[in-house]
Motif scaffolding. Structure first.
Motif, short mmCIF file in Angstrom:
data_model
loop_
_atom_site.label_atom_id
_atom_site.label_comp_id
_atom_site.label_asym_id
_atom_site.label_seq_id
_atom_site.Cartn_x
_atom_site.Cartn_y
_atom_site.Cartn_z
N THR A 422 0.81 -1.23 0.00
CA THR A 422 0.00 0.00 0.00
C THR A 422 0.84 1.27 0.00
N THR A 423 2.12 1.18 0.36
CA THR A 423 2.92 2.39 0.46
C THR A 423 3.92 2.48 -0.70
N LEU A 424 4.47 3.68 -0.88
CA LEU A 424 5.50 3.84 -1.91
C LEU A 424 6.72 2.96 -1.58
N ARG A 425 7.05 2.85 -0.29
CA ARG A 425 8.14 1.94 0.10
C ARG A 425 7.83 0.50 -0.30
N ASP A 426 6.60 0.10 -0.11
CA ASP A 426 6.21 -1.26 -0.54
C ASP A 426 6.47 -1.43 -2.03
N HIS A 427 6.01 -0.46 -2.82
CA HIS A 427 6.15 -0.58 -4.28
C HIS A 427 7.62 -0.66 -4.68
N LEU A 428 8.45 0.18 -4.06
CA LEU A 428 9.86 0.25 -4.45
C LEU A 428 10.71 -0.82 -3.77
N GLY A 429 10.11 -1.55 -2.84
CA GLY A 429 10.88 -2.56 -2.11
C GLY A 429 11.90 -1.95 -1.17
N LEU A 430 11.56 -0.81 -0.59
CA LEU A 430 12.46 -0.13 0.35
C LEU A 430 12.02 -0.42 1.78
N PRO A 431 12.98 -0.64 2.68
CA PRO A 431 12.61 -0.92 4.07
C PRO A 431 12.10 0.34 4.79
N VAL A 432 11.35 0.15 5.85
CA VAL A 432 10.95 1.26 6.71
C VAL A 432 12.17 1.64 7.55
N PRO A 433 12.64 2.88 7.44
CA PRO A 433 13.85 3.25 8.18
C PRO A 433 13.55 3.39 9.67
N PRO A 434 14.50 3.00 10.52
CA PRO A 434 14.31 3.24 11.95
C PRO A 434 14.35 4.74 12.23
N SER A 435 13.71 5.14 13.28
CA SER A 435 13.72 6.55 13.68
C SER A 435 15.11 6.98 14.11
N SER A 436 15.40 8.28 13.95
CA SER A 436 16.66 8.84 14.46
C SER A 436 16.82 8.58 15.95
N TYR A 437 15.68 8.38 16.62
CA TYR A 437 15.74 8.25 18.08
C TYR A 437 15.83 6.80 18.52
N GLU A 438 15.95 5.89 17.53
CA GLU A 438 16.29 4.52 17.87
C GLU A 438 17.79 4.36 17.68
N PRO A 439 18.41 3.43 18.39
CA PRO A 439 19.88 3.32 18.33
C PRO A 439 20.40 3.10 16.91
N SER A 440 19.61 2.37 16.08
CA SER A 440 20.10 2.05 14.73
C SER A 440 19.81 3.15 13.72
N GLY A 441 19.14 4.22 14.15
CA GLY A 441 18.65 5.20 13.18
C GLY A 441 19.72 6.15 12.68
N GLU A 442 19.54 6.61 11.43
CA GLU A 442 20.35 7.70 10.88
C GLU A 442 20.11 8.93 11.73
N LYS A 443 21.14 9.61 12.09
CA LYS A 443 20.97 10.74 13.00
C LYS A 443 20.52 12.00 12.29
N GLY A 444 20.56 11.99 10.96
CA GLY A 444 20.10 13.17 10.24
C GLY A 444 20.94 14.37 10.62
N ALA A 445 20.30 15.44 11.01
CA ALA A 445 21.03 16.65 11.37
C ALA A 445 21.82 16.43 12.65
N THR A 446 22.84 17.20 12.82
CA THR A 446 23.64 17.14 14.02
C THR A 446 22.86 17.73 15.19
N ALA A 447 22.82 17.02 16.26
CA ALA A 447 22.15 17.56 17.45
C ALA A 447 23.08 18.56 18.11
N ARG A 448 22.49 19.50 18.76
CA ARG A 448 23.27 20.53 19.42
C ARG A 448 23.99 19.92 20.60
#
Lengths: 448, 448
Positions: A422-448
């Protein structure tokens, strides 16, 4: 998981060929008619394509005297299309140069909620001078600055998207507690370009995060894709260019601890389809005939290379002097690079190049079988994960593709018979990314 | 043209009462569910109301622990609603403090095309500190600066909306001329806050221009409305306040050569409806009971006046010292002003004030007849042109209004039985404005 073929369709108003608007029986205002776009989106959905895509330039760009350009704001138009479709993904282009991260993060995530997880964002570091002048910049920012800004912007957007932990919305009516503020995180971002406190006021995406797409082919564009992109849209004019691009992308991905297999490479492709080769060539000729010669392929290709069409012999192989630039200042350097590369590699003339590309992207003129051969050939060779289709003229160019090319792809077992998710991720076969706030997550922007 | 009653409905997520989310049987995520909003919009359309309206604060504002706040970006959500409705107007709030004029002008005009002329823009000079911190501002801009920016912003947006003369799109296939660039005008704007070249890349609106709404009640807000607004949404808590506001608005309109009769005054109104007075009071009590006392009316009214609810006697008439401010820094000054005015005028206590307002707007608790009496009374007295409804809880608060109040208004001959036009201007009885490039047109931004 088996490897799958992905197909997006870039809805380019009247069509990707500049003569599309002038074909007989067309409504000239189709490019600003939401229902024209909706018809195309519904055809794409009928074909179970992965998603529709909208490019963007926030300016009256190109020669409006000769043909339609960008018009309706793509995030609005995509939302309109999402509201009237059920399954197809919706990806819009949003500039990291001319937006505020908080607003843009919120718009994409809002589309994702409205579409129940079908949204993607194509992040571009827009540089067109005409656009810069609409945003208080007398001149274009240099590429380094634009790409540093883009990098900070995308990382920050990812972090804002993660503001709400799953389950932060408690809705405990007994305790009169609506949400748990301790599970809603401020971004507290301070960087070179942006100071953004957050948190975003929109809960996390139904698909974890909207899909991040990247479209730049210049070295900093590929670096950005390697770091952040989950899909890439770029002009790749021959197999050699695709091999080279994929290798560069893989190298950049590794720099950020990622695998290129996690990035869908979906270069542009304009099919010009006829039921015979002669019919296909006649369609191409009709498209060319309808426009002023300034808008025809020969002139466009010359401009892409920074050459004067009036003084360039269309039939003579292009020389190294002609191909060495500098790139014209009104087009992305990726377009210049890809055109010059294949002209050099194959000893092409202007006319030879013109027959191979439409609107800067690779074109194939031929029968449905020939189009299907081309697609399956590139895909089977592992060069690409699929294509971003730019039909020559709309809506009929996509009708023909869905009715005559898609069935061949299905027969050959390379394309789905219907949506399996049902989702674009489903169609493209992309995994659901973990949140930045989970240990495995991409941190994205630098925290202060 | 006969004078008409106009009704907008401000879709405030779960409803305007902070306890709406906690009523039995509600989905806690309704406030981020586009289909909840769509259900409300369709009910409004069934009632032939003029339009739906979405407020906005680009921040996680208020106490999310106690109840839902602003979430989905309103221009996206409105587009979603426009795609799934046919006739009702769609008005969204867009900040002049936290947007770029080119982007915002384009978004509104794109919704207008997508909705075939049903769009309006509520221009607000947002000042919430929490929002400022999401846009690189450590502190809120002073009011003068924000309103100078808003004035320049709105004028520039109007001029960008007029970029294309009607008929600029030629689509001459014989001459291969798509548009006439001579009839597409650059804004060439250089001002205190913005340098914007233009032209906008979107042709002119199906209704001439999207409708401009203004929502500020402070003196510079009223000045802005007098100059630019075609409709005004503001809290007016009693008839005296309405008379006073209308006089101020008329004075400001005259400064710009306009008549107040050309501006629809549509203050907020929260009806709490029951089939008997007792039922209506019981509904109000149920709303209050469902929330933590911090979110109840008494606490909210105290905060609006900058008072501590814990140390203020709810039953004692408020004193001049208590009503003299300063206004709290997290709410628009218009809210403080209107509450203090009626408390002073009527010698109200905190509890008295709390029973008269919900979410800062005037509330009427009673039967459909009583609500209809109130609306027709204000309207017939010429105080207002209609109301912006903020139903207490959604979707049922609007269901009841449309099913039980609207029929009474129709019986009395003050409200339409169905739509008589197709655009928001048609519904509101507003004329199509001439383009800036016609001799009679408002010039909008100053040309260079």
């Amino acid at each position: 998981m088996t490897r799958r073929l992905s197909l997006l369709v870039n809805i380019t108003g009247a069509g990707n060929h500049p003569g599309a608007w002038a074909l007989p029986g067309r409504a000239p205002d189709a490019y600003v008619d939401p229902d024209h776009h909706l018809r195309v989106a519904r055809t794409a959905e009928r074909g179970a394509l992965d998603g529709v895509f909208l490019a963007d330039i926030p300016a009256l760009h190109g020669d409006i005297g000769r043909g339609p350009g960008q018009a309706l704001e793509p995030s609005m138009l995509l939302t309109y299309l999402a509201a009237a479709t059920e399954r197809i993904g919706v990806v819009f282009t949003g500039s990291t140069t001319f937006n505020e991260p908080y607003n843009l993060a919120r718009r994409v995530l809002s589309i994702d909620h409205a579409s129940r997880g079908r949204a993607g964002w194509n992040a571009v570091a827009t540089f067109f001078p005409g656009a810069a002048r609409n945003f208080g910049l007398g001149t274009v920012l240099d590429p380094d600055t634009r790409y540093r800004r883009a990098e900070e912007f995308i990382g920050l957007v990812h972090r804002l998207w993660d503001s709400w932990e799953d389950g932060a919305l408690i809705a405990d009516t007994d305790g009169a507690r609506f949400a748990d503020p301790g599970r809603i995180h401020a971004a507290d971002h301070t960087g070179e370009f942006f100071d953004v406190a957050g948190p975003l006021n929109v809960p996390r995406s139904p698909q974890g995060r909207p899909v991040t797409v990247q479209a730049g082919a210049s070295p900093p564009g590929v670096a950005l894709a390697g770091r952040f992109a989950e899909a890439v849209y770029t002009p790749l004019l021959d197999r050699e260019a695709a091999r080279d691009y994929r290798a560069r992308l893989a190298g950049q991905a590794r720099r950020y601890g990622r695998e290129v297999s996690g990035i869908r490479l979906l270069p542009g492709l304009t099919p010009v389809i006829g039921s015979t080769e002669a019919e296909a060539r006649a369609r191409f000729a009709a498209l060319e005939a309808g426009v002023h010669q300034d808008a025809q392929q020969l002139a466009r290709v010359a401009r892409t290379l920074g050459l004067d069409p009036a003084t360039t012999d269309p039939e003579a192989p292009l020389t190294e002097a002609q191909l060495s630039g500098p790139p014209p200042d009104r087009l992305p350097t990726g377009f210049f690079r890809t055109h010059a590369e294949i002209a050099r590699r194959e000893g092409l003339s202007l006319a030879g190049l013109a027959a191979r590309t439409i609107g800067g992207h690779r074109s194939v003129v031929g029968t449905p079988e020939r189009i299907a051969d081309d697609i399956t050939g590139w895909w089977s060779a592992g060069l690409v994960d699929g294509f971003t289709l730019l039909p020559d003229a709309l809506p009929d160019g996509l009708d023909t593709f869905v009715d005559h090319v898609v069935p061949i792809l299905r027969e050959r077992g390379v394309f789905r018979h219907g949506y399996t998710g049902t989702t674009l991720r489903d169609h493209l076969g992309l995994p659901v990314p973990p949140s930045s706030y989970e240990p495995s997550g991409e941190k994205g922007a630098t925290a202060r």
